[in-house]
Design a protein around this motif. Structure first.
Motif, PDB file in Angstrom:
ATOM      1  N   ARG A 232       0.832  -1.207   0.000  1.00  0.00           N
ATOM      2  CA  ARG A 232       0.000   0.000   0.000  1.00  0.00           C
ATOM      3  C   ARG A 232       0.863   1.252   0.000  1.00  0.00           C
ATOM      4  NH1 ARG A 232      -4.957   1.212   4.259  1.00  0.00           N
ATOM      5  NH2 ARG A 232      -5.562   3.242   3.406  1.00  0.00           N
TER       6      ARG A 232
ATOM      7  N   GLU B 221       1.231   4.117  -2.910  1.00  0.00           N
ATOM      8  CA  GLU B 221       1.029   5.535  -2.593  1.00  0.00           C
ATOM      9  C   GLU B 221       2.203   6.369  -3.096  1.00  0.00           C
ATOM     10  OE1 GLU B 221      -0.663   9.017  -0.685  1.00  0.00           O
ATOM     11  OE2 GLU B 221      -1.488   7.094  -1.335  1.00  0.00           O
TER      12      GLU B 221
ATOM     13  N   SER C 288       2.068   6.738  -6.884  1.00  0.00           N
ATOM     14  CA  SER C 288       1.091   7.740  -7.317  1.00  0.00           C
ATOM     15  C   SER C 288       1.636   9.150  -7.161  1.00  0.00           C
ATOM     16  CB  SER C 288      -0.210   7.585  -6.523  1.00  0.00           C
ATOM     17  OG  SER C 288      -0.031   7.968  -5.162  1.00  0.00           O
ATOM     18  N   ARG C 289       2.661   9.300  -6.307  1.00  0.00           N
ATOM     19  CA  ARG C 289       3.297  10.606  -6.097  1.00  0.00           C
ATOM     20  C   ARG C 289       4.493  10.812  -7.018  1.00  0.00           C
ATOM     21  NH1 ARG C 289       0.208  13.914  -2.663  1.00  0.00           N
ATOM     22  NH2 ARG C 289      -0.681  12.657  -0.984  1.00  0.00           N
TER      23      ARG C 289
ATOM     24  N   ILE D 150       4.261  10.563   7.357  1.00  0.00           N
ATOM     25  CA  ILE D 150       2.844  10.223   7.366  1.00  0.00           C
ATOM     26  C   ILE D 150       2.021  11.416   7.843  1.00  0.00           C
ATOM     27  CG2 ILE D 150       1.127   8.582   8.206  1.00  0.00           C
ATOM     28  CD1 ILE D 150       3.232   7.254   6.546  1.00  0.00           C
ATOM     29  N   ASP D 151       0.871  11.613   7.229  1.00  0.00           N
ATOM     30  CA  ASP D 151      -0.075  12.635   7.662  1.00  0.00           C
ATOM     31  C   ASP D 151      -0.785  12.142   8.920  1.00  0.00           C
ATOM     32  OD1 ASP D 151      -2.183  14.412   8.067  1.00  0.00           O
ATOM     33  OD2 ASP D 151      -2.512  14.726   5.943  1.00  0.00           O
TER      34      ASP D 151
ATOM     35  N   ALA E  95      -4.721  12.515   8.989  1.00  0.00           N
ATOM     36  CA  ALA E  95      -5.402  11.509   8.175  1.00  0.00           C
ATOM     37  C   ALA E  95      -5.337  10.132   8.831  1.00  0.00           C
ATOM     38  CB  ALA E  95      -4.778  11.452   6.780  1.00  0.00           C
TER      39      ALA E  95
ATOM     40  N   LYS F 140      -6.887   6.831   7.570  1.00  0.00           N
ATOM     41  CA  LYS F 140      -6.454   6.992   6.196  1.00  0.00           C
ATOM     42  C   LYS F 140      -4.931   7.081   6.171  1.00  0.00           C
ATOM     43  CE  LYS F 140     -10.581   9.562   4.771  1.00  0.00           C
ATOM     44  NZ  LYS F 140     -11.095  10.846   4.200  1.00  0.00           N
TER      45      LYS F 140
ATOM     46  N   GLN G  27      -1.901   8.400   4.382  1.00  0.00           N
ATOM     47  CA  GLN G  27      -1.476   9.374   3.389  1.00  0.00           C
ATOM     48  C   GLN G  27      -0.045   9.811   3.682  1.00  0.00           C
ATOM     49  OE1 GLN G  27      -4.251  12.614   3.221  1.00  0.00           O
ATOM     50  NE2 GLN G  27      -5.953  11.352   2.518  1.00  0.00           N
TER      51      GLN G  27
ATOM     52  N   THR H  79       3.079  12.459   3.235  1.00  0.00           N
ATOM     53  CA  THR H  79       3.339  13.878   2.982  1.00  0.00           C
ATOM     54  C   THR H  79       4.738  14.117   2.428  1.00  0.00           C
ATOM     55  OG1 THR H  79       4.099  14.216   5.267  1.00  0.00           O
ATOM     56  CG2 THR H  79       1.747  14.551   4.805  1.00  0.00           C
TER      57      THR H  79
END
Length: 237
Positions: free
Chosen positions: A50, A54, A57-58, A102-103, A106, A111, A113, A115
């Motif tokens: 995961r 992520e 995608s960045r 990590i956020d 979130a 969640k 997400q 940063t």
């Protein structure tokens, strides 16, 4: 006679408190054992997949030998490599560690997400082609700092420091449409002419390799550009 019920209730309360304390201690012990396990063995595969998705995608294609949980630094990836190792003409980047930022807000909402990334012990090699078939290699070492992700698809370089040719580099800047970096192809083309930008950089690196700096030198600069247009990148010192 009235003391017996009170004494009985007191014994029950002490027994309940004793069991509650044991349960709490067992939970703390389980948490410690779990944290030690996640630090030495690593995160479970489903969580790593995961996080890798992520990052992709960045615009970051991250490879590593182990991803683990550090007790106060968070999630750490060891022996990191970024890029496409199969492309020998492409820039190659490696680092001893990358801390995944990590956020926290979130995470409280369940969640996951990211940063950004905090890098340690980074090294980048970049082949620069000149007018012949032998490239000169630009090597940048001791890379550290933060790569922060900003919406919608932007990178921000923060406190980035490195060394090249004995010169300390302090860099900042932004890259827009950062996910487009994954689509770059670094195939070898025909040698450029003497007036090309590639020939200029090739000759500059050759001169820097022969230079000796008497005192520690430091360069502070900014890099900005759009990843969809490689020609848009500009560096200011």
């Amino acid at each position: 006679m009235a003391r017996k019920p009170q004494s009985r209730r007191w014994r029950i309360a002490r027994r309940v408190f004793r069991w509650f304390r044991i349960v709490v201690l067992l939970l703390v012990l389980a948490a410690i054992i779990g944290a030690v396990w996640l630090n030495h063995v690593g995160l479970p595969d489903f969580l790593k997949e995961r996080l890798v998705a992520e990052l992709r995608s960045r615009g970051v294609s991250l490879q590593f030998t182990r991803m683990r949980l550090h007790w106060y630094r968070g999630i750490i990836a060891d022996d990191v490599r970024v890029g496409k190792p199969a492309e020998t003409n492409a820039p190659q980047f490696s680092a001893t560690q990358a801390e995944l930022l990590i956020d926290g807000g979130a995470l409280l909402d369940r969640k996951l997400q990211l940063t950004g990334l905090a890098l340690r012990g980074g090294r980048m090699t970049l082949p620069v082609w000149g007018t012949n078939d032998t490239p000169r290699e630009l090597v940048v070492e001791k890379i550290g700092g933060e790569l922060r992700f900003s919406p919608p698809d932007q990178w921000e370089l923060a406190n980035l420091h490195a060394e090249a040719f004995g010169v300390k580099l302090l860099l900042a800047g932004t890259v827009t449409n950062a996910s487009a970096l994954q689509k770059y192809k670094f195939a070898r083309k025909t040698p450029p002419d003497d007036k090309s930008a590639a020939a200029f950089w090739h000759e500059l690196i050759a001169k820097l390799e022969q230079s000796v700096f008497e005192a520690p030198a430091e360069i502070v600069g900014k890099i900005n550009g759009d990843a969809r247009d490689p020609g848009s990148f500009r560096a200011s010192i």
